[in-house]
Design a protein around this motif. Structure first.
Motif, PDB file in Angstrom:
ATOM      1  N   CYS A  34       0.836  -1.199   0.000  1.00  0.00           N
ATOM      2  CA  CYS A  34       0.000   0.000   0.000  1.00  0.00           C
ATOM      3  C   CYS A  34       0.872   1.251   0.000  1.00  0.00           C
ATOM      4  N   GLN A  35       0.255   2.361  -0.381  1.00  0.00           N
ATOM      5  CA  GLN A  35       0.958   3.639  -0.431  1.00  0.00           C
ATOM      6  C   GLN A  35       0.376   4.570   0.627  1.00  0.00           C
ATOM      7  N   GLU A  36       1.245   5.128   1.451  1.00  0.00           N
ATOM      8  CA  GLU A  36       0.808   6.074   2.487  1.00  0.00           C
ATOM      9  C   GLU A  36       0.041   7.223   1.838  1.00  0.00           C
ATOM     10  N   GLY A  37      -1.057   7.616   2.448  1.00  0.00           N
ATOM     11  CA  GLY A  37      -1.837   8.749   1.974  1.00  0.00           C
ATOM     12  C   GLY A  37      -2.851   8.426   0.887  1.00  0.00           C
ATOM     13  N   TRP A  49      -6.785   2.212   4.802  1.00  0.00           N
ATOM     14  CA  TRP A  49      -5.704   3.185   4.744  1.00  0.00           C
ATOM     15  C   TRP A  49      -4.394   2.459   4.981  1.00  0.00           C
ATOM     16  N   CYS A  50      -3.314   3.094   4.590  1.00  0.00           N
ATOM     17  CA  CYS A  50      -1.987   2.517   4.759  1.00  0.00           C
ATOM     18  C   CYS A  50      -1.392   3.062   6.052  1.00  0.00           C
ATOM     19  N   GLN A  51      -1.014   2.166   6.931  1.00  0.00           N
ATOM     20  CA  GLN A  51      -0.484   2.556   8.233  1.00  0.00           C
ATOM     21  C   GLN A  51       0.869   1.885   8.423  1.00  0.00           C
ATOM     22  N   ASN A  52       1.931   2.677   8.344  1.00  0.00           N
ATOM     23  CA  ASN A  52       3.295   2.161   8.485  1.00  0.00           C
ATOM     24  C   ASN A  52       3.579   1.015   7.514  1.00  0.00           C
ATOM     25  N   GLY A  53       3.110   1.163   6.280  1.00  0.00           N
ATOM     26  CA  GLY A  53       3.364   0.159   5.258  1.00  0.00           C
ATOM     27  C   GLY A  53       2.415  -1.021   5.261  1.00  0.00           C
ATOM     28  N   HIS A  54       1.446  -1.028   6.168  1.00  0.00           N
ATOM     29  CA  HIS A  54       0.467  -2.117   6.245  1.00  0.00           C
ATOM     30  C   HIS A  54      -0.924  -1.558   5.985  1.00  0.00           C
ATOM     31  N   LEU A  55      -1.728  -2.319   5.278  1.00  0.00           N
ATOM     32  CA  LEU A  55      -3.086  -1.901   4.974  1.00  0.00           C
ATOM     33  C   LEU A  55      -3.995  -2.240   6.146  1.00  0.00           C
ATOM     34  N   THR A  97      -8.238   1.556  -5.052  1.00  0.00           N
ATOM     35  CA  THR A  97      -8.006   2.890  -4.527  1.00  0.00           C
ATOM     36  C   THR A  97      -9.379   3.534  -4.410  1.00  0.00           C
TER      37      THR A  97
END
Length: 104
Positions: A34-37, A49-55, A97
Motif C-alpha cells: 500500500c501507499q501512504e496517503g 488506509w496505509c499505516q506504516n506500510g500495512h493496509l 483505490t
C-alpha cells in the motif's frame, strides 16, 4: 427512583463503543504494497488506509451482490473502476483505490 450510571461505568461504555465503531484489521499480502496517503476500499465496502506500510481496514459486515462478486475474484487480477485501480488479493477480495473520480 432513577439510576444514573457512574462516570467510570460511562467511560467503560464509551470505550466499548469506540472500539466497536472503529474496529479494523490489518491485511497482509505478499504481492501488495500500500501507499501512504492513498485511500482504499475493500470489496466496495470497508474503507482502508496505509499505516506504516500495512493496509488497515474497517470491519463492517458488508452484504450485497456487488460485494459478494468482488470477494470471488481471481487473486492477482487487476482492473479499473472509474478512475480507481483495483487488485484482487487472496483471502481478501477486491481492493481498489478510493479516489473521488469527480475531482480527478
Amino acid at each position: 427512583y432513577r439510576c444514573i450510571p457512574s462516570s467510570d461505568t460511562m467511560k467503560i461504555q464509551l470505550l466499548v463503543l469506540v472500539v466497536f465503531c472503529f474496529a479494523c484489521a490489518v491485511i497482509a499480502s505478499d504481492d501488495f504494497v500500500c501507499q501512504e496517503g492513498v485511500p482504499y476500499k475493500e470489496n466496495n465496502c470497508n474503507r482502508c488506509w496505509c499505516q506504516n506500510g500495512h493496509l488497515a481496514c474497517h470491519l463492517m459486515g458488508c452484504i450485497g451482490k456487488v460485494t459478494e462478486d468482488m470477494r470471488k475474484c481471481e487473486p492477482g487480477t487487476r482492473s479499473q473502476v472509474d478512475c480507481n485501480d483495483c487488485v484482487c488479493l487472496k483471502n481478501v477480495g477486491t481492493l481498489c483505490t478510493d479516489h473521488d473520480c469527480k475531482k480527478v
